[in-house]
Design a protein around this motif. Structure first.
Motif, PDB file in Angstrom:
ATOM      1  N   LEU A  10     -50.230  49.861 -56.117  1.00 40.58           N
ATOM      2  CA  LEU A  10     -49.662  49.741 -54.773  1.00 40.58           C
ATOM      3  C   LEU A  10     -48.194  49.345 -54.867  1.00 40.58           C
ATOM      4  CD1 LEU A  10     -52.525  47.729 -53.037  1.00 40.58           C
ATOM      5  CD2 LEU A  10     -52.103  50.187 -52.894  1.00 40.58           C
ATOM      6  N   SER A  11     -47.460  49.720 -53.864  1.00 38.68           N
ATOM      7  CA  SER A  11     -46.071  49.252 -53.797  1.00 38.68           C
ATOM      8  C   SER A  11     -46.060  47.792 -53.337  1.00 38.68           C
ATOM      9  CB  SER A  11     -45.276  50.113 -52.814  1.00 38.68           C
ATOM     10  OG  SER A  11     -45.765  49.923 -51.490  1.00 38.68           O
ATOM     11  N   VAL A  12     -44.971  47.126 -53.636  1.00 38.77           N
ATOM     12  CA  VAL A  12     -44.831  45.729 -53.208  1.00 38.77           C
ATOM     13  C   VAL A  12     -44.943  45.620 -51.698  1.00 38.77           C
ATOM     14  CG1 VAL A  12     -43.273  43.737 -53.137  1.00 38.77           C
ATOM     15  CG2 VAL A  12     -43.463  45.113 -55.221  1.00 38.77           C
ATOM     16  N   SER A  13     -44.291  46.521 -50.984  1.00 36.39           N
ATOM     17  CA  SER A  13     -44.321  46.468 -49.528  1.00 36.39           C
ATOM     18  C   SER A  13     -45.728  46.667 -48.992  1.00 36.39           C
ATOM     19  CB  SER A  13     -43.366  47.503 -48.927  1.00 36.39           C
ATOM     20  OG  SER A  13     -43.706  48.794 -49.379  1.00 36.39           O
ATOM     21  N   GLU A  14     -46.527  47.526 -49.681  1.00 38.03           N
ATOM     22  CA  GLU A  14     -47.898  47.757 -49.243  1.00 38.03           C
ATOM     23  C   GLU A  14     -48.749  46.508 -49.446  1.00 38.03           C
ATOM     24  OE1 GLU A  14     -51.275  49.705 -47.718  1.00 38.03           O
ATOM     25  OE2 GLU A  14     -49.110  50.075 -47.538  1.00 38.03           O
ATOM     26  N   VAL A  15     -48.534  45.835 -50.579  1.00 38.34           N
ATOM     27  CA  VAL A  15     -49.274  44.582 -50.831  1.00 38.34           C
ATOM     28  C   VAL A  15     -48.958  43.560 -49.747  1.00 38.34           C
ATOM     29  CG1 VAL A  15     -49.493  42.628 -52.401  1.00 38.34           C
ATOM     30  CG2 VAL A  15     -49.457  44.951 -53.310  1.00 38.34           C
ATOM     31  N   ASN A  16     -47.680  43.382 -49.463  1.00 36.21           N
ATOM     32  CA  ASN A  16     -47.289  42.405 -48.445  1.00 36.21           C
ATOM     33  C   ASN A  16     -47.828  42.785 -47.070  1.00 36.21           C
ATOM     34  OD1 ASN A  16     -45.976  40.906 -50.331  1.00 36.21           O
ATOM     35  ND2 ASN A  16     -43.902  41.481 -49.713  1.00 36.21           N
ATOM     36  N   ARG A  17     -47.830  44.090 -46.778  1.00 35.35           N
ATOM     37  CA  ARG A  17     -48.339  44.530 -45.476  1.00 35.35           C
ATOM     38  C   ARG A  17     -49.822  44.220 -45.357  1.00 35.35           C
ATOM     39  NH1 ARG A  17     -50.959  48.676 -43.324  1.00 35.35           N
ATOM     40  NH2 ARG A  17     -51.137  49.756 -45.340  1.00 35.35           N
ATOM     41  N   ARG A  18     -50.606  44.550 -46.415  1.00 29.62           N
ATOM     42  CA  ARG A  18     -52.040  44.281 -46.375  1.00 29.62           C
ATOM     43  C   ARG A  18     -52.330  42.780 -46.319  1.00 29.62           C
ATOM     44  NH1 ARG A  18     -55.207  48.408 -50.488  1.00 29.62           N
ATOM     45  NH2 ARG A  18     -54.302  50.373 -49.713  1.00 29.62           N
ATOM     46  N   ARG A  92     -39.597  39.569 -47.817  1.00 27.23           N
ATOM     47  CA  ARG A  92     -39.475  38.580 -48.907  1.00 27.23           C
ATOM     48  C   ARG A  92     -40.822  38.084 -49.407  1.00 27.23           C
ATOM     49  NH1 ARG A  92     -35.305  36.082 -45.668  1.00 27.23           N
ATOM     50  NH2 ARG A  92     -36.766  34.411 -45.192  1.00 27.23           N
ATOM     51  N   GLY A  93     -41.885  38.470 -48.755  1.00 29.53           N
ATOM     52  CA  GLY A  93     -43.199  38.007 -49.165  1.00 29.53           C
ATOM     53  C   GLY A  93     -43.418  36.536 -48.851  1.00 29.53           C
TER      54      GLY A  93
END
Length: 314
Positions: A10-18, A92-93
């Motif tokens: 997964l992309s970083v942005s996808e992880v943060n979104r989920r 920024r997570g």
């Protein structure tokens, strides 16, 4: 139903979104209690801070459209309850609580502690002082913040009512951990100095209104005892009319507000001037009445007066 394919990165942005979606869905709205730390107010109008307890911290964001509805001041060290939703700032997570409302916490515990201490000090006689303050005092010593509204109100009323009043401001903090020790130290110093300068004959302790936490320094047990043992009579004027502190009970006289304290301490020169005018009028009328009566008596005596030749003629 097959689960997600964990072999596909997964992309970083996808992880943060989920993660954000999971937090917001599973937790929903909640109340959190803790101590404020690192309160920051940038020009955007948002308020950023950290809630902490003995073991952990939680970053929080109070956005401008909600911050304007928070009436109580937010300062480092305040104990508060906040209502909000957990979320993640995806770029920024950052894991944080999006705050919707803020309330002061711990008021019930503070009130209970106040009542317990009040009962104990009353039983010990700490609230037995009732010495009259000199009227007007020759030299009034004011313990207050030099930048607060209370000292401005006191000085304005004194200047309007009794410009002859001699006032010395002793600057002390009136809020926070340093306030009670500073007030106690100042009281001790003023009492020692009064032995060298008998002209100092009254003390006023005052500050403006605030929350129970703001005024808590004036509920300090050691401060109440210092006021009770003061050789100089003490007037306490802390907060508004509805605010009552242990300092008020321990003082010789309590005033409901700083302005009311100044009014109680000195006469009103305008009332005295009007009274003098009235007395002068009464004196003038009494003098004229006395002169008129004496003139009538003189006329009566003059009418009875006869020349000795009349007696000799008879």
């Amino acid at each position: 139903m097959p689960g997600p394919d964990t072999s596909v990165p997964l992309s970083v942005s996808e992880v943060n979104r989920r993660a954000r979606q999971t937090l917001e869905r599973d937790f929903g709205e909640l109340w959190v209690e803790g101590e404020l730390s690192g309160v920051s107010r940038p020009g955007s109008g948002h308020v950023y801070f950290t809630l902490k307890d003995e073991r952990a911290q939680l970053r929080c964001a109070l956005f401008r459209n909600r911050a304007r509805f928070v009436a109580a001041p937010m300062r480092d060290g305040d104990l508060v309850k906040v209502r909000g939703r957990l979320s993640i700032f995806e770029p920024r997570g950052d894991y944080q609580l999006i705050v919707e409302a803020v309330q002061a916490a711990g008021v019930g515990e503070l009130l209970a502690a106040f009542e317990r201490l009040k009962t104990r000090l009353a039983a010990e006689g700490v609230f037995a002082n009732a010495r009259p303050l000199p009227y007007p005092p020759r030299h009034l010593l004011v313990l207050s913040s030099p930048t607060g509204a209370a000292i401005r109100d006191v000085l304005a009323v004194l200047a309007a009512r009794w410009p002859l009043a001699k006032v010395t401001l002793i600057p002390v903090p009136v809020q926070g951990r340093e306030a009670a020790p500073a007030l106690i130290s100042a009281l001790g110093l003023l009492n020692r100095q009064s032995a060298l300068d008998p002209g100092r004959d009254a003390i006023l302790i005052t500050r403006g209104g605030g929350s129970l936490e703001d005024l808590w320094a004036f509920n300090d047990e050691h401060l109440a005892r210092a006021i009770f043992h003061s050789r100089l009579p003490v007037m306490s004027a802390v907060g508004h009319e509805v605010d009552v502190t242990l300092a008020d009970f321990a003082a010789d006289v309590r005033a409901p507000t700083p302005s009311a304290a100044a009014e109680q301490l000195v006469p009103d020169r305008r009332e005295l001037a009007a009274r003098l005018v009235a007395l002068a009028g009464r004196l003038e009328r009494a003098q004229l009445g006395r002169l008129e009566r004496e003139a009538q008596r003189l006329d009566h005596l003059r009418a009875r007066l006869r020349h000795p030749r009349e007696a000799l003629a008879r």
